[in-house]
Write an enzyme that holds these catalytic residues in place. Structure first.
Site, PDB file in Angstrom:
ATOM      1  N   GLY A 166      28.164  65.467  52.698  1.00 49.43           N
ATOM      2  CA  GLY A 166      28.735  64.355  51.957  1.00 49.43           C
ATOM      3  C   GLY A 166      28.294  63.056  52.591  1.00 49.43           C
ATOM      4  N   CYS A 167      29.138  62.058  52.540  1.00 52.88           N
ATOM      5  CA  CYS A 167      28.810  60.745  53.093  1.00 52.88           C
ATOM      6  C   CYS A 167      28.472  60.867  54.579  1.00 52.88           C
ATOM      7  CB  CYS A 167      29.991  59.797  52.899  1.00 52.88           C
ATOM      8  SG  CYS A 167      29.732  58.185  53.631  1.00 52.88           S
TER       9      CYS A 167
END
Length: 176
Positions: free
Chosen positions: A14-15
């Site tokens: 993810g981020c």
């Protein structure tokens, strides 16, 4: 005693802002760098990757001393940062560039990652299948400087973004 033979590991979770700190603070980790991997655009920018048409994922590339912190230990930390059952992104960050992946740099890492994934799958911890792919590492593209160590440079924004994401609640529910 360290043999000073560092290795690389790369994980998409993810981020990338949320993936640096969990790895950075262990003995044996030399560096954790935010970047992009797995796509078809040469020298991608954050805007290219965020738009979702570059094929790249946000990743962290970790330089580590395997005599102090093993690849198996890296995988344990990695699994505990993500929802390995979500194929559409991670938490509030949706889309291909925010999906998970383990990128291996050699056959030993591939075998260890596959065994780790099998162990997690058979553990009963998750009712849905583990969808995190295990892929050969490709060219690592370093993200722009303002993304590096974001949790330190932009502490308030990092904390606010992380709180909104739902990541910590998930980690607490499944790993604490």
């Amino acid at each position: 005693m360290s043999n000073n033979k560092f290795e690389k590991a790369a994980f998409a979770g993810g981020c990338f802002w949320c993936m640096v700190k969990p790895f950075k603070e262990w003995e044996g980790i030399q560096d954790v760098v935010s970047g992009y991997m797995g796509g078809h655009v040469e020298n991608p920018t954050y805007d290219d990757v965020k738009r979702g048409d570059s094929g790249h994922l946000e990743v962290v590339e970790i330089t580590f001393d395997p005599t102090l912190f093993s690849y198996e230990q890296l995988l344990e930390v990695y699994w505990q940062q993500i929802d390995p059952t979500d194929a559409g992104g991670q938490f509030q960050d949706r889309g291909h560039s925010y999906t998970t992946a383990i990128f291996y740099y050699n056959d030993e890492q591939r075998q260890i990652a596959e065994k780790s994934k099998e162990n997690l799958s058979s553990s009963g911890k998750f009712s849905n299948p583990i969808v995190t792919p295990i892929r050969a590492a490709e060219t690592f593209h370093i993200a722009e400087d303002y993304h590096q160590d974001y949790y330190l440079k932009e502490k308030d924004h990092y904390i606010e973004d992380r709180e909104k994401s739902g990541r910590d609640e998930f980690i607490t529910e499944y790993w604490k």
